[in-house]
Design a protein around this motif. Structure first.
Motif, PDB file in Angstrom:
ATOM      1  N   SER A 386       0.820  -1.212   0.000  1.00 49.14           N
ATOM      2  CA  SER A 386       0.000   0.000   0.000  1.00 49.14           C
ATOM      3  C   SER A 386       0.853   1.262   0.000  1.00 49.14           C
ATOM      4  O   SER A 386       0.341   2.364  -0.223  1.00 49.14           O
ATOM      5  N   PHE A 387       2.173   1.117   0.229  1.00 49.09           N
ATOM      6  CA  PHE A 387       3.062   2.284   0.243  1.00 49.09           C
ATOM      7  C   PHE A 387       3.661   2.591  -1.125  1.00 49.09           C
ATOM      8  O   PHE A 387       4.229   3.662  -1.332  1.00 49.09           O
ATOM      9  N   ALA A 388       3.595   1.656  -2.058  1.00 42.02           N
ATOM     10  CA  ALA A 388       4.183   1.864  -3.391  1.00 42.02           C
ATOM     11  C   ALA A 388       3.516   3.055  -4.081  1.00 42.02           C
ATOM     12  O   ALA A 388       2.325   3.320  -3.889  1.00 42.02           O
ATOM     13  N   ARG A 389       4.278   3.761  -4.899  1.00 43.42           N
ATOM     14  CA  ARG A 389       3.760   4.935  -5.589  1.00 43.42           C
ATOM     15  C   ARG A 389       4.303   4.999  -7.012  1.00 43.42           C
ATOM     16  O   ARG A 389       5.249   4.296  -7.379  1.00 43.42           O
ATOM     17  N   GLY A 390       3.708   5.886  -7.802  1.00 46.78           N
ATOM     18  CA  GLY A 390       4.139   6.062  -9.175  1.00 46.78           C
ATOM     19  C   GLY A 390       5.406   6.895  -9.259  1.00 46.78           C
ATOM     20  O   GLY A 390       5.710   7.697  -8.375  1.00 46.78           O
ATOM     21  N   MET A 391       6.136   6.700 -10.347  1.00 44.37           N
ATOM     22  CA  MET A 391       7.330   7.506 -10.586  1.00 44.37           C
ATOM     23  C   MET A 391       7.637   7.534 -12.079  1.00 44.37           C
ATOM     24  O   MET A 391       7.253   6.631 -12.826  1.00 44.37           O
ATOM     25  N   PHE A 392       8.294   8.597 -12.502  1.00 41.80           N
ATOM     26  CA  PHE A 392       8.926   8.641 -13.819  1.00 41.80           C
ATOM     27  C   PHE A 392      10.412   8.410 -13.601  1.00 41.80           C
ATOM     28  O   PHE A 392      11.041   9.091 -12.779  1.00 41.80           O
TER      29      PHE A 392
END
Length: 531
Positions: A386-392
């Motif tokens: 649940s802590f994962a997030r998007g990134m470029f």
């Protein structure tokens, strides 16, 4: 012989209401879309107002009846396809005791850890509870987003609301109550509670599971089949919907159950990929299968004795909504078909994809080395975090906005490839994969996913309507127009076929390896930043 039915596709951000004419084919007569809010809170909450959803259902029903120019007397049934694993708690009068907790809600971390994370563990889950859960339900409540932990969260944090609970429903079941006055839950929704006993001859909520997880079994409603008539429109509901009192209401199913039906992927071994607000890879199997490490389970389907081996991506089209709001809107807020792209839920797909096709079609495979991760609200499969997030990743001075938008499309497809590979460890997926949802409106996306997966992609007519189409199939079976849900493949035909471009394989294989490594290399950082 032909009949007219109203089918509702109740999504995360809006409802689509359709009238279909069903005979030896299924023909769309009219449709209307209306949005509602998803309230994201700082503590991980994701809620919706049930009155907003019901009001949108009423207003869109009135619109399709008016637009179709047919009499409401000719509507012979209604059915639903809906978002799943929401928590709807109602009192004895059927009034919500609080707002709907969406499937995206992830507040119940401590409830999950205390409920399943103690003692001897496998994959972070208590060994004995794991075995008992698999034996009885075929799945394990191992995700913070599973509704049973939301239920326990309310029990702990909102005791006054908890005291008022009469029944635990899901979104579709609440709308069925509003239509009929009956408290029911279809088998697929019951399965989604993680409390449903799947063992032969049971077909009920398990009191053993309720006791183990802390659920009051009196809160659970009667179980019904997807094609079963669960009631008739009451006079009050008929007046609000502008339909006929007594119109049959059928159980319907969740989006995970019925979108594949609307795609025509209904036979054992059929694989489909959906890209809407959320996304998934799903393959029909005839037995219970669980991969606890990859968070993939075979969930009960709409048809009897069938399961969908299901790998979910929380944010697919939601990433494109983010692109619209934060990257592209200043350039593409243009009027096509005299509709402003930011004003219409439907035009977001049609006009945004039109723009992408024209503006980023010259961007090569691999987006000039830029990679996007689509975990904007955490992730469930093939890893639960649940802590994962998007990134470029890998932006340079020469990187432009079009590279970033192109990378978002590829990032969603890379994650779907990861899920497909995880499925193939346990089951045989189909050679040709049906691709549906708003994402399938774009030939660019269809070709991209074919290239990245390395397999043939099939699309159907109006892929954004397959949820409602699946609900129409349910009504057709309930009314006796067709015999079985599996007969849907005779009514729903392939429109386009995309084959992989071998010239892009090396680039995508390279990027895909990096894509997977981005999570492994940043897992600890995600927890530090977002805990």
């Amino acid at each position: 012989m032909s009949v007219n039915v109203v089918a509702y596709d109740v999504g995360t951000t809006g409802i689509k209401t359709c009238i279909f004419e069903i005979s030896d084919t299924i023909k769309l007569i009219a449709s209307a879309v209306e949005g509602y809010q998803l309230y994201i809170e700082e503590n991980g909450g994701a809620e919706q107002n049930l009155n907003e959803i019901w009001n949108a259902m009423c207003s869109t029903t009135i619109k399709v009846i008016d637009n179709s120019k047919i009499s409401s007397e000719s509507i012979q049934g209604i059915s639903f396809c809906s978002q799943m694993q929401g928590l709807v708690l109602v009192d004895q009068k059927g009034e919500p005791v609080r707002r709907l907790m969406s499937y995206m809600d992830q507040r119940a971390r401590s409830e999950l850890e205390e409920g399943m994370g103690n003692g001897l563990k496998i994959a972070g889950v208590n060994f004995f509870k794991l075995l008992k859960s698999i034996k009885i339900t075929g799945v394990v409540a191992a995700s913070v987003k599973d509704p049973v932990w939301k239920y326990i969260w309310v029990k702990r944090n909102e005791p006054e609301n908890f005291k008022r609970i009469h029944k635990w429903l899901d979104v579709k079941e609440y709308l069925i109550f509003k239509c009929t006055g009956n408290f029911v839950m279809t088998k697929d929704s019951a399965f989604g509670t993680m409390l449903f006993d799947v063992r032969k001859g049971k077909n009920c909520f398990s009191r053993t599971m309720c006791k183990m997880l802390g659920v009051n079994p009196e809160h659970l409603p009667q179980i019904a089949g997807s094609t079963e008539k669960v009631g008739s429109l009451t006079g009050k509901a008929a007046k609000q919907l502008h339909l006929k009192t007594g119109t049959p209401v059928f159980g319907g199913g969740g989006d995970a159950s019925l979108i594949g039906v609307g795609a025509g992927a209904v036979r054992n071994g059929s694989t489909h990929i959906y890209s809407g607000t959320s996304g998934w890879v799903s393959t029909i199997v005839n037995k219970r299968i669980l991969d606890i490490n990859a968070m993939i389970a075979s969930i009960i389907g709409a048809a009897d004795n069938s399961y969908n081996y299901f790998a979910e991506l929380e944010t697919a089209g939601k990433c494109l909504e983010w692109v619209k709001n934060h990257l592209a809107l200043d350039e593409i807020n243009i009027y096509l078909q005299k509709v402003c792209v930011s004003d219409s839920l439907e035009s977001i797909y049609v006009n945004l994809y039109d723009f992408m096709l024209e503006e980023i079609k010259s961007i090569p495979a691999g987006s000039h080395g830029v990679i996007f991760t689509p975990w904007l609200h955490g992730n469930r499969c093939p890893f639960e975090d649940s802590f994962a997030r998007g990134m470029f990743f890998n932006i340079g001075l020469e990187t432009g906005k079009r590279d970033l938008i192109h990378a978002v499309i590829e990032g969603i497809c890379y994650h779907l490839r990861w899920q497909l590979e995880a499925q193939r460890k346990k089951v045989k997926t189909s050679k040709a994969i049906r691709f549906v949802g708003g994402g399938a409106l774009s030939p660019l996306t269809c070709q991209t996913i074919s290239d990245i997966l390395g397999c043939e992609i099939e699309t159907v007519d109006s892929p954004q309507n397959v949820g409602a189409l699946g609900a129409a199939v349910i009504a057709a079976v309930g009314l006796g127009i067709i015999k079985r849900i599996e007969d849907a493949d005779k009514l729903i035909k392939v429109k386009e076929v995309y084959v992989p471009n071998p010239a892009n394989k090396e680039i995508h294989d390279r990027n895909f390896k990096v894509f997977k490594a981005l999570y492994k290399n940043n897992k600890r950082a995600f927890r530090i930043m977002n805990k």
